[in-house]
Every structure is written in C-alpha cells, then in structure tokens.
Design a protein around this motif. Structure first.
Motif, short mmCIF file in Angstrom:
data_model
loop_
_atom_site.label_atom_id
_atom_site.label_comp_id
_atom_site.label_asym_id
_atom_site.label_seq_id
_atom_site.Cartn_x
_atom_site.Cartn_y
_atom_site.Cartn_z
N SER A 7 -3.41 8.02 -5.17
CA SER A 7 -4.00 7.44 -3.97
C SER A 7 -5.50 7.28 -4.06
CB SER A 7 -3.62 8.28 -2.76
OG SER A 7 -3.89 9.63 -3.04
N ILE A 13 -1.54 0.69 -3.04
CA ILE A 13 -0.35 1.42 -3.47
C ILE A 13 0.77 0.46 -3.84
CG2 ILE A 13 1.38 3.06 -2.73
CD1 ILE A 13 -0.75 4.45 -1.10
N ARG A 40 14.05 3.23 1.37
CA ARG A 40 13.84 4.50 2.05
C ARG A 40 13.77 5.66 1.05
NH1 ARG A 40 16.86 6.78 7.26
NH2 ARG A 40 16.17 8.93 7.02
N GLU A 44 10.56 8.15 0.40
CA GLU A 44 10.59 9.61 0.52
C GLU A 44 10.20 10.27 -0.79
OE1 GLU A 44 13.99 11.39 2.30
OE2 GLU A 44 14.19 9.77 3.76
N VAL A 47 6.46 9.67 -1.15
CA VAL A 47 5.73 10.03 0.07
C VAL A 47 4.72 8.93 0.41
CG1 VAL A 47 4.63 11.91 1.32
CG2 VAL A 47 5.98 12.42 -0.68
N VAL A 48 5.25 7.71 0.54
CA VAL A 48 4.42 6.61 1.04
C VAL A 48 5.19 5.90 2.13
CG1 VAL A 48 3.11 6.21 -1.07
CG2 VAL A 48 5.28 5.05 -0.72
N ASN A 49 4.49 5.11 2.88
CA ASN A 49 5.09 4.41 3.99
C ASN A 49 6.17 3.44 3.51
OD1 ASN A 49 5.50 2.67 6.29
ND2 ASN A 49 3.58 3.50 7.08
N PRO A 50 7.34 3.43 4.13
CA PRO A 50 8.39 2.52 3.69
C PRO A 50 7.97 1.06 3.72
CG PRO A 50 9.27 4.12 5.23
CD PRO A 50 7.79 4.31 5.22
N SER A 51 7.08 0.69 4.62
CA SER A 51 6.68 -0.72 4.66
C SER A 51 5.89 -1.08 3.41
CB SER A 51 5.86 -1.00 5.92
OG SER A 51 4.70 -0.21 5.92
N ARG A 55 6.98 -3.96 0.88
CA ARG A 55 6.08 -5.03 0.43
C ARG A 55 6.11 -5.15 -1.10
NH1 ARG A 55 -0.25 -5.24 1.94
NH2 ARG A 55 -0.78 -7.13 0.79
N VAL B 40 3.67 4.20 11.53
CA VAL B 40 2.82 5.37 11.48
C VAL B 40 1.43 4.95 11.89
CG1 VAL B 40 1.88 7.19 10.04
CG2 VAL B 40 4.17 6.33 9.59
N ARG B 175 2.85 18.31 1.60
CA ARG B 175 3.85 17.34 1.18
C ARG B 175 5.06 17.36 2.11
NH1 ARG B 175 5.58 14.69 -3.68
NH2 ARG B 175 7.78 14.20 -3.32
N GLU B 179 6.47 14.26 4.13
CA GLU B 179 7.88 13.85 4.03
C GLU B 179 8.51 13.73 5.39
OE1 GLU B 179 9.17 15.68 -0.28
OE2 GLU B 179 10.19 16.35 1.54
N ILE B 182 7.47 10.45 6.82
CA ILE B 182 8.18 9.31 6.23
C ILE B 182 9.60 9.25 6.75
CG2 ILE B 182 8.95 8.31 4.07
CD1 ILE B 182 5.98 8.21 4.48
N ARG B 183 10.25 10.43 6.79
CA ARG B 183 11.63 10.44 7.25
C ARG B 183 11.74 9.97 8.68
NH1 ARG B 183 12.86 15.80 6.61
NH2 ARG B 183 12.15 15.81 4.50
N VAL B 185 9.71 7.87 10.30
CA VAL B 185 9.46 6.46 10.50
C VAL B 185 10.50 5.60 9.79
CG1 VAL B 185 7.97 5.95 8.54
CG2 VAL B 185 7.49 4.94 10.75
N ALA B 186 11.22 6.21 8.82
CA ALA B 186 12.26 5.42 8.17
C ALA B 186 13.42 5.17 9.10
CB ALA B 186 12.74 6.15 6.91
N GLU B 200 -6.77 10.65 2.24
CA GLU B 200 -5.81 10.16 1.25
C GLU B 200 -4.43 10.12 1.86
OE1 GLU B 200 -9.09 12.15 0.11
OE2 GLU B 200 -7.34 13.47 0.05
N GLU B 203 -4.14 7.24 4.19
CA GLU B 203 -4.05 5.99 3.45
C GLU B 203 -2.65 5.77 2.89
OE1 GLU B 203 -7.53 6.07 1.02
OE2 GLU B 203 -7.23 3.99 0.41
N ARG B 204 -2.01 6.87 2.50
CA ARG B 204 -0.69 6.73 1.89
C ARG B 204 0.35 6.30 2.89
NH1 ARG B 204 -0.07 10.42 -3.07
NH2 ARG B 204 2.16 10.04 -3.15
N VAL B 205 0.31 6.89 4.09
CA VAL B 205 1.47 6.74 4.96
C VAL B 205 1.25 5.86 6.16
CG1 VAL B 205 2.33 9.00 4.28
CG2 VAL B 205 0.95 8.79 6.32
N SER B 206 0.02 5.48 6.47
CA SER B 206 -0.19 4.79 7.75
C SER B 206 0.06 3.30 7.64
CB SER B 206 -1.61 4.99 8.24
OG SER B 206 -1.87 6.35 8.40
N ASP B 207 0.56 2.77 8.76
CA ASP B 207 0.60 1.32 8.91
C ASP B 207 -0.68 0.84 9.59
OD1 ASP B 207 3.93 1.82 9.73
OD2 ASP B 207 3.24 0.66 8.01
N ASP B 224 -4.14 -2.40 5.90
CA ASP B 224 -4.48 -3.40 4.86
C ASP B 224 -5.61 -4.29 5.30
OD1 ASP B 224 -0.96 -3.70 4.42
OD2 ASP B 224 -2.39 -2.42 3.36
N ILE B 287 -13.01 -3.06 -3.29
CA ILE B 287 -12.51 -2.64 -1.98
C ILE B 287 -12.72 -1.14 -1.89
CG2 ILE B 287 -10.50 -2.43 -0.51
CD1 ILE B 287 -9.41 -4.92 -1.72
#
Lengths: 128, 311, 552
Positions: A7, A13, A40, A44, A47-51, A55, B40, B175, B179, B182-183, B185-186, B200, B203-207, B224, B287
C-alpha cells in the motif's frame, strides 16, 4: 493465486492487481481456463475493498486476459486477446518509452538493452 | 468545495450543518456529510480534529446543537433504540465491563439485537482465539479489541461504526479489524464508517474519504478522485533558494537548495507557467499518497485564508 | 515548594479544597452559634436537647469530610485499582517518608479540627475525656490510610474492613466508659492510650510494608482467596440459555453489579455484630428490646448509605457518567430505570429475609424475651383483632422504606450532574440541621409556651403539621403529573397500580395502629403521611434524567 499488495507503493492497488495477474499469466503460473478467485474472496484475502478488486477484474476483462462467465466465476481466457493490434502496440509503446527513458538515465545504450531483451525472453520461455 | 448530497432517504448517514462547541473551543464547525449505503467511508483527521465528536453525534451520545444528524433516516437522540439496534460500534478503548466473562458478554449483547447470529459469533470467537471463560479484565489490549469487534459484528449490523479501532494494536489485530470491514461491506447494502490515523489502512479499504481539519471538512469524495486531483511535483531551480519559494495555491512546499517538492491540488493551480516564472523546471510529477495529501492539508490553512507554506 | 512536605500538603489542599472549606465552615458556624447564643438560653432543657445533637451531627460530618480529604489514593490504570498514587513512586523519596508524610498531615489536620471543635464549640466540657478521643481519632486515621493502601486491589474486602474498622474503633473509643459496668483493667484510659498508640504504629508499619512492595512491583491483585472465590463462582450453576428480552439482560447486568451488596452487608452485620452481641447479652431482657429496635433499623441505615452509590449509573465508579458501553445499548431509558428498581427490590427482599431469618432463630432460641413478651401481650390486648395485620404491615412498610432509600435518589444520580448530587445531599443534611438550629434558638420561648399553654401548643402543632403535610402532598402530586407526562401510558398505569397498593398498605397501617382514643385527632395526619411514603414523582423523573445524561 498468490498476489501481494503494497500500500505504500505509488501505484494504485487495482493496477497492482492487474499487473500481477498479467505477470502470472505471462509466466505460466496461471493456466488458460483456470479459475481465479471470486471478487469477494480475493478482497478478503488481500484485505482491500471489493470495489477495487472489481475494478481490477474489469480492467483484466477489458484487456482480454480473463473472461467472466455468468454465475460460474472468472476464468483465464483461452482465446487470444481481443484487443486490436493497434491497441496492443499502444500498450507496449508506453512500456517501451518508460524502459528506454530508464536506460538513458542509467547510461545503458540501445544495443545492451536489445541484448538484455533477448536474454530475458529466452529465460521466460525456458521456464515454461 | 462541492459535497455530494444525495437525499436523506438514500444516505445511511446524513449530517447537515452540524456545529458543536465545548465552551470556547469549536469542535465541529458547520460540518456536512452524506454517506451512501454499501461502501466504506473513511474519516481522517489529526488529533483533536473532531472525529470522535462526530461519531458520538451519530450514536446519539451528543445532541446536535445546530444542524441535523440522521442515521437510517432517524434522529439518534429521538429514537435511540431503532438507530442503535442497527449499528455495530467499536471505539478506540472499548470500555467493556471488566468483570464480565467473554461468554457472558456475548450472551448479554445477544439479547439486544434480534439479528444476532450465534453460529457466526461462535465462528468469530474461535477465529479470534478468545477463551469463553476468561474475564475481560484479564484480556490483553488486542484481545479486548477483538472481543469488542466480535460483539459489534455478530449481529451483522447495517452500519459498522469504527472510531480509531486500530490505535495501539499489533498488526495481527489490525488485520482482523480490516477483515471485518471487508466482510461487512462485501454483504450487499451494509456500510462501514471508519475513522483512523493509519492512512495506509484507509487507503486500502475506503471507497470514499473525508478529512476533518480543526472541525471543518477540507476534503470529501471518492478516494480515487481525491488522489487523482492531487499532484506532487519536484522542482529543480537553477539557483539555490535561500527560503522557500512562494507559490500561490500550493498546499505544501518542502525542500532545500535547488530541489523543492510541491504538493498541490491539481485543479487549483497550473504549475508549469508558475514554475517557469520562478526559474525552475518540473523534473517529477507523481500522485501523492494519502499520507502526503493529509499532511499537506493539515499543515495548510483553511480555505479562505492565505496559504502559509512550510519550509 | 521547599520540601516534600509542603509540596504534598499543597497537593492535598488543592484536591480537597472544597471539602476542607465545608468542614471548616461547619466548625465555624457552630462556633458562631456557640458564641452568639447567650448563656441562659443554652441552659434550657430544649436547647440542650437540640444543640447537642446539632453540634454532634455537624462535628461528625466535618470529621468525615476531613477523612475524605485524606483519602489519599489515585486510580492506577495499569493495575486498575485505587491505591497509593503510583506516580509518586518515581520521586526521589524513601518509601518510609512517602508513607509517613500523608499520615502526619492527616493526623495533624484532623487533630487541629478536633481541637477547634473542643475549644470553640464544646466550651462547656460536654465531652468527657477529650484527650482519649483525640488519640483514638488520630489512630483511626492512620489505620484508615493503612487499610486503603494495603488492600488496594481488593475493593469489596477493603470496604468491609473499613466498615468493621469504623465500628470497632467506635467501640474502642467507648471502652473507658464501660469501666462502671465491667470493672476490668482494660477499661482504664491510662492503660489504653499506649495500646492505641502502639496499634497506630503497627498500622504505619503495615502500610509501609505494603507500599514498599507495591513500589517494587509487588502488590498482588489476585489473591488466592479471590481466585478461589472466582473458581467457586465459576462452578456455580450459571444460566447458559439466552435472555428472554433486553429488559431481562439488563436486569441480570444490574443484579450482578449491585444486587448482592445490601444483602451481603446485612448478613455481615448480623454475623459480626448482632450475633455475638445477642449471645453475650442473652440474659439481659432490656437489651433484647434495644437490640431488636437496632436490628430493624439496620437495613434502613445500610440502604441509605448504599443508596448514595446505587443511584449512579455504575455503582463502583467515582463519577456518575455513563460509559459508552452502557449508553450505546439499544435500550430505552425507562428500561434502565426499571432494571435498577427491580434489582433494588430483590436486594431489599433478600436483606430483609436475612434479618427475619435471624429474628426467627434468635428470639425463640437464646434471647431473654420477658420484657418483649410483656410488651407484646400489652400490644395484643390493645389491638385484639388487628395485631397480626399491624405487625405484618409494619414489616412490609419497613421493607418498602428500605427500597425507597435505595431508589428515591435515582433522578439525581442518573442525571450525572455532580452539582445536583451535592445540592441534594446538602439539603438532606441542611434541612434537619437548620430546623434543629431554629428550635434551639427559640428554645426558651418553646419551653415557656409548653409549660403554660400545653393544649394550645398541641392544637397549633397538629394544625401546622396538617397544613405542611397537605402542601407536601399537593406538591408531590403536582410534580408527579409533570414528571410522568413523558412516560408511556402503559408504564404509568403499572407504576400507579404499585403506588396505590403500597400507599393503601400504609394508610391501613395508620388506621389500624392509631390509638382508639383519638384525643388529638391526628388520623388525617396519618393518611397524609402515608401518601408521602412511596416515591412517585422522583421515579418519573429518572428516565428524563438518564436521557439528559445519555444525550449530552
């Protein structure tokens, strides 16, 4: 499918996922018609956003590297890429420009670069 | 700055014009925020920026002095049961009662949420490695966070509200928390609202990301887009600069001698002509990471005031 | 700051400024009264009967406040207990000095306060043997601090030991006065003073040892007893099924936290005080009567004391704030209040069960009930049909009053406002104190009036009492209407039913127990007083107070 995301890299990503899948396919670690994990599960695992994964998969599909079959998952495509030849050349041109710029910075001339390209091609195909 | 403003009916969280003062200090200053369902939402800000105050307004722990707060379209102060029944909350220091055992905590929490899934709770408990007969006061900090996370997740809440959950925790627990995010929001339609210092992770998990600085929102939008808008330029000057060059509209300028780094909001300024005017050329354009964007905004002045470049 | 002593003294003063000012204020007020009220007024009977208890009450209060100031502990997050301030361990001071300084300061402050009381207020030598009391007071403070520091990790045990210590120090203080009854060498002052001083030194030694061990990382929090208790409680049959409803879960939570405190203290009082005393004095008929009265009053006193902590959202915390864990439960405010009320009711029932059980064993088995039987016989003659009903209703009434002591302050404690809690406490002490003061000041006039016109005085008192009670009832009902306006009709109906039932019980008690010859026509007073017994408006205010605390 073993993918590693960093990251703190400057690269987004989804692009990292795309590049690594492309590399896996090119190196033969992902065989044609092999299934790649659903969105999905990969989200998991990494550990990143599914969207973001979605993409990446969209990009891969657009590049023709994977195909999505309704309801039964995503598979590495068997048919050759559906991109037009011009688009393929365009993609490679970008990479070539970056490579040549880097070589210029490192003071390595064109003949050495071509020699290196030939060596790496042989190594990759020997591994298959 | 344009904030997305879907109607209240669509947003899971809808905050409009919220202001909150504690004596002379203004913790939140006319904050407006809309969180759409099924994603997220990351909230970042330095210490004391007002993140915890904002989250407490969502839980109904604070009344909205001015402005309006709606969660699931309801007012958390007027209808606490309906709102809290759909929220899973984990705070920085989960103040779980130390005298309870883990199994008692789960049984107690289960009674309040009709959607509690005992099988899922048991699966999580095994995964987190929590001994059911252990008292919470004897758990380590990480285990306590996991217990809190378990209690917050097991009823599959519509909204998972995390207030700096990872602070002071080791990477394994962090972690586990990610997880859980992620679970959540999935699953279709469930939302996560996540405030953190660890950019970090955000950045990894947010929309979508919003940034609070001194009680005001300085950034808000899809991650983005925010990253695409900002640029980090490296300038090379012909002559070594004694003090930092004045570039109007830049968020943060750092460096020394001939090489200077400028972080700016790409839509705001057009750097090449400015740089040429100062006798510099642009040698790098990247960026920036969310960390750098955050630092740039945190150090910068609020919109409407002249920028104070750091050297 | 020139020395550790002054630094420590300054710190203690800063923390306990308000309490110190209050304590000094009490002493000052009584000194002023003492100086201002002229001699012949003071000598009157009524005056003596009033001023004595008033001064006594305020003196005890000020001494309690000063003890509270020297409750020199701090919460240590790493060990999660309230003990000797952990941060002082990093100072370059030897442990014996660190322990001695607060003790010295405390003893000095308390003795100075006591001296002020003796010299300025009790100027007519009403207190016999003042030096003996000074010694006992100082020794008690030293042992109080020793217990606080050495039992830092054992919260409940510490409370019990402090309670027992307080009671036993009162007994020790009264020891020389028993020299008439027990001619024993232990009851002489000259022998006891060195003993008490020796015990104080011993207490200092214990405190020093405990703090020194804590400083070096010792000070176990999990004693073997506690581990055993936990293992036992783990073995006990626990409910393993799910709770039927959120209200049930919250009741379980409240019961686990607060429920066993009152019954435990009641059982302890029975086992440690009433049991042995009843055995020692089992041949004394008059003592039986006295002890019976004290036994029946004990749950009320315990409930009054425990109630001060019970009304807070979390009994064991220092302040009345709601933790985020409690505040984010999806439970309506009313249900929180109901769970507290139910837990209090079960506590009260259990405590009274213990008391009644003890009475059932004690009276038939080893008490000398000659006086009691005589009294009971006379009682049965006066009320041939209704004596049983009166007894039952009286016990029920006492139980209800005990419950009321626990619960009637909920609207103050749940609001979380410290100022409200202090204000109501001050009112509870200040109102009777000022009444007593007024009575004392007008004592000459009152004595004269009672001597010359007894009937008119009686009639005036009855009518005044009637008016006051009527006003109080009207105020209560008015407040209740406002307080219950926000609560759901179903709950209001349920509680009104409960209130009517209890009030009817009290009215019935009043009716049945009133003497047949109602010379002074006070029946209406009984009815009015019965209407004031069961809390109504205050309970209705409690959910509102909790909502204010929950949504700031």
């Amino acid at each position: 499918m073993q993918i590693h995301i960093s990251s703190s890299d400057g690269v987004p990503i989804y692009l990292q996922i795309v590049n690594q899948v492309k590399h896996l396919v090119a190196a033969g670690r992902l065989a044609p018609a092999e299934e790649i994990p659903p969105i999905r599960a990969l989200a998991e695992q990494l550990v990143v956003n599914p969207s973001t994964v979605a993409r990446a998969y969209l990009e891969l599909e657009r590049a023709g590297i994977v195909t999505k079959r309704h309801g039964s998952g995503t598979y590495v495509s068997t048919s050759p890429s559906t991109l037009s030849r011009r688009e393929k050349i365009r993609v490679l041109t970008q990479r070539m420009d970056a490579l040549l710029a880097e070589a210029g910075n490192l003071d390595i001339d064109l003949s050495e670069v071509l020699e290196l390209a030939r060596e790496r091609h042989e190594t990759m195909h020997a591994k298959k | 700055m344009n904030f997305p403003s879907p109607s209240s009916a669509e947003s899971v969280i809808s905050i409009t014009g919220l202001t909150r003062r504690f004596g002379p200090k203004t913790a939140l200053n006319d904050v407006s925020l809309y969180v759409p369902p099924g994603g997220v939402f990351g909230l970042v800000g330095e210490n004391g920026a007002g993140k915890t105050t904002l989250i407490k307004h969502l839980l109904g722990l604070f009344r909205a002095e001015t402005g309006e707060v709606r969660v699931f379209g309801l007012d958390p102060v007027a209808e606490p049961v309906a709102v809290l029944g759909g929220i899973g909350y984990l705070s920085e220091q989960p103040d779980l009662p130390g005298w309870m055992r883990v199994d008692e905590l789960l049984r107690y929490t289960q009674a309040f949420y009709p959607n509690w899934d005992p099988a899922y709770a048991e699966q999580l408990r095994v995964q987190f490695g929590l001994n059911p007969t252990q008292r919470i006061s004897t758990l380590s900090k990480g285990q306590r966070a996991k217990a809190g996370l378990l209690a917050a997740q097991a009823h599959r809440p519509k909204l998972l509200l995390l207030d700096e959950p990872s602070s002071g925790l080791d990477p394994m627990v962090r972690r586990d928390i990610l997880e859980a995010v992620i679970r959540t929001v999935a699953d279709e339609g469930r939302t996560v609202f996540f405030s953190s210092h660890l950019l970090e992770e955000i950045e990894r998990v947010s929309d979508q990301v919003a940034m609070l600085h001194q009680g005001q929102i300085v950034l808000c939008g899809p991650l983005d887009e925010i990253k695409a808008r900002h640029r980090r330029y490296t300038l090379h000057f012909e002559k070594a600069q004694v003090k930092s060059p004045a570039i109007a509209g830049a968020l943060r300028i750092s460096g020394s001698g001939k090489e200077w780094t400028v972080v700016c909001n790409g839509a705001g300024i057009n750097l090449p002509p400015l740089a040429a005017g100062l006798g510099a050329r642009i040698v790098g354009e990247q960026i920036p990471s969310l960390n750098e964007i955050f630092e740039a905004h945190a150090g910068a002045a609020l919109p409407g005031q002249p920028a104070a470049p750091l050297s | 700051m020139h020395s550790p002593l002054t630094a420590l003294a300054w710190e203690i003063w800063q923390r306990g400024r308000r309490a110190a000012q209050l304590a000094l204020g009490c002493a000052g007020l009584c000194a002023l009264i003492n100086l201002a009220v002229p001699e012949p007024v003071r000598a009157a009977d009524t005056a003596q009967a009033v001023f004595g208890p008033l001064f006594g009450l305020l003196m005890v209060l000020s001494l309690f406040l000063s003890m509270g100031i020297f409750n020199y502990t701090e919460y240590s997050a790493s060990r999660e207990w309230n003990g000797f301030p952990y941060r002082l361990f990093a100072l370059p001071i030897r442990t014996w000095k660190l322990v001695l300084l607060p003790m010295l300061l405390g003893v000095a402050a308390v003795e100075l306060l006591y001296l002020a009381w003796i010299k300025l207020v009790w100027t007519h030598h009403e207190i016999p043997k003042p030096e003996w009391f000074a010694v006992v007071l100082g020794a008690y403070l030293v042992s109080y601090l020793a217990v606080l520091w050495s039992l830092a990790g054992f919260r409940i045990l510490r409370l019990l030991v402090l309670g027992l210590g307080g009671v036993s120090s009162i007994l020790v203080a009264l020891l020389p006065f028993f020299s008439g009854i027990f001619p024993s060498p232990w009851c002489s002052e000259r022998r006891d003073i060195p003993l008490v001083l020796g015990m104080a030194v011993l207490a200092y030694g214990v405190a020093w040892g405990a703090v020194a061990r804590q400083r070096c990382g010792g000070g176990r929090r999990h004693s073997r007893i506690k581990a055993l208790a936990e293992r036992l409680s783990d073995r006990l049959p626990r409910r393993t099924g799910a709770f039927a409803s959120p209200a049930g879960a919250q009741f379980w939570f409240e019961w686990r936290r607060t429920g066993l405190l009152l019954p435990l203290y009641a059982a302890l009082a029975l086992a440690a005080i009433f049991g042995p005393c009843s055995w020692i004095f089992r041949h004394d008929p008059q003592y039986t009567l006295l002890m019976l009265v004290r036994l029946l009053v004990t749950p009320l006193i315990l409930a009054f004391a425990i109630g001060k902590a019970f009304i807070k959202p979390e009994l064991w915390s220092g302040d009345a704030a709601l933790t985020a864990f409690q505040a984010t439960r999806p439970l309506p405010d009313g249900e929180f209040v109901i769970s507290k009320m139910k837990s209090a009711a079960l506590s009260t029932a259990l405590a009274w069960l213990f008391v009644l059980g003890f009475m059932a064993l004690w009276l038939p088995l080893w008490a000398d009930t000659t006086d009691l039987n005589r009294l009971l016989g006379g009682f049965r003659l006066s009320y041939p049909q209704s004596w049983l009903a009166i007894l039952v209703l009286s016990f029920a009434g006492l139980a209800v009053l005990t419950w009321r002591c626990l619960v009637s302050g909920l609207w103050v404690g749940l609001s979380g406002k410290r100022s409200l809690m202090i204000a109501t406490s001050c009112l509870q002490v200040g109102l009777p104190a000022s009444l007593m003061l007024a009575a004392g000041l007008c004592s000459q006039g009152i004595d004269a009036a009672v001597r010359e016109h007894p009937n008119e005085v009686r009639a005036a008192m009855v009518s005044a009492a009637g008016w006051l009670l009527a006003l109080a009832v009207a105020a209560k009902l008015g407040w209740a209407v406002w307080a219950w306006s926000k609560i759901t009709p179903r709950r209001t109906r349920q509680y009104l039913l409960l209130w009517s039932g209890a009030t009817l019980g009290f009215v019935a008690l009043g009716m049945l127990a009133s003497p047949r010859e109602d010379l002074w026509r006070v029946e209406h007073l009984y009815v009015l007083a019965a209407l004031l017994m069961f809390p109504l408006a205050r309970i209705g205010m409690a959910p509102r107070a909790l909502a204010g605390n929950r949504h700031r």
